[in-house]
Design an enzyme around this catalytic site. Structure first.
Site, mmCIF file in Angstrom:
data_model
loop_
_atom_site.group_PDB
_atom_site.id
_atom_site.type_symbol
_atom_site.label_atom_id
_atom_site.label_comp_id
_atom_site.label_asym_id
_atom_site.label_seq_id
_atom_site.Cartn_x
_atom_site.Cartn_y
_atom_site.Cartn_z
ATOM 1 N N HIS A 108 12.608 89.551 83.372
ATOM 2 C CA HIS A 108 13.653 90.188 84.247
ATOM 3 C C HIS A 108 13.530 89.428 85.583
ATOM 4 C CE1 HIS A 108 15.998 93.134 86.327
ATOM 5 N NE2 HIS A 108 15.203 93.004 87.336
ATOM 6 N N GLU A 109 12.320 89.306 86.093
ATOM 7 C CA GLU A 109 12.091 88.819 87.535
ATOM 8 C C GLU A 109 12.552 87.232 87.309
ATOM 9 O OE1 GLU A 109 11.772 90.500 89.714
ATOM 10 O OE2 GLU A 109 11.202 92.426 88.509
ATOM 11 N N HIS A 112 16.117 86.861 88.064
ATOM 12 C CA HIS A 112 16.411 86.707 89.312
ATOM 13 C C HIS A 112 16.231 85.376 89.859
ATOM 14 C CE1 HIS A 112 17.366 90.901 89.993
ATOM 15 N NE2 HIS A 112 16.111 91.306 89.932
#
Length: 244
Positions: A108-109, A112
């Site tokens: 998920h990071e 980003h």
């Protein structure tokens, strides 16, 4: 003119209190789901054996991004991507952990980081409004309180406008977070970072985290609604020729 607590304020606060209950319950449920799912899937080692750091690197590589650093950070659930130094920071439960939860969070990071690398529209918008959002969060309550106690509609309206920037920021954050999770799951599946039955666990962790952002938006929007109702109620009383 000193502050006067009248019917408009009373009505606005009652509506706020009624709506606050389900929003608070949603917020508490979301936090419970985040901690519960993260704890559950942190106890399950992935069969591929990839650590969070390795999974994040795999996501970056799959999207042709090679200039992002991946470093450990202290704390639990403190994982984040910092565009200022182009670094993904992963907590101690994620960075070196070969678990389902670690892979989901780390990817998920990395999602980003990919958003910034490809110039994803909502993340660029969110980055652009951060300075005015910080200004709004710093001064909005000062103006709101001054407008309330001095009974100044001008100051109160200025406070509402500044506070609304926080709600806008929360609104823009939603597609950013959902898209990062979508990129994460899509890459996990296409690059086989987790087995098929393990992807379900990563999805549960990320969905629970996404709900915390939904709850934050609803809380901010509810507070904004309360201020707007107070403002409109006082305007109505002024047009009626009297005080509240």
């Amino acid at each position: 003119m000193p502050y006067y607590y009248g019917y408009g304020d009373f009505l606005a606060n009652n509506i706020y209190c009624v709506l606050l209950i389900p929003v608070l319950l949603l917020s508490l449920w979301a936090q419970f789901q985040v901690s519960g799912n993260f704890r559950r899937y942190s106890a399950q080692r992935s069969r591929r054996g990839l650590t969070g750091a390795q999974a994040a690197e795999a996501v970056l590589r799959a999207h042709g991004v090679f200039d992002v650093a991946i470093r450990p950070c202290r704390g639990s659930l403190t994982d984040h991507y910092d565009p200022r130094d182009n670094t993904i920071y992963l907590s101690q439960d994620v960075y070196a952990a070969p678990t389902i939860a670690a892979v989901g969070v780390a990817c998920h990071e990395a999602g980003h980081a990919v958003q910034y690398a490809v110039g994803y529209g909502p993340v660029r918008l969110r980055q652009a409004i951060i300075p005015v959002t910080q200004l709004g969060s710093k001064f909005s309550f000062i103006l709101l309180l001054a407008g309330m106690f001095l009974y100044s509609q001008t100051l109160f309206l200025a406070g509402i406008l500044l506070f609304s920037l926080t709600t806008v920021f929360q609104l823009v954050t939603l597609p950013v977070e959902f898209n990062a999770s979508h990129r994460a799951i899509e890459t996990i599946e296409s690059q086989y970072l987790l087995e098929d039955d393990e992807v379900y666990g990563a999805k549960k962790v990320l969905r629970a985290a996404a709900m915390t952002y939904v709850a934050a938006l609803l809380m901010s929007a509810l507070q904004l609604l309360r201020f707007v109702l107070i403002f409109l109620g006082r305007n109505g009383n002024r047009r009626g020729g009297g005080r509240e």
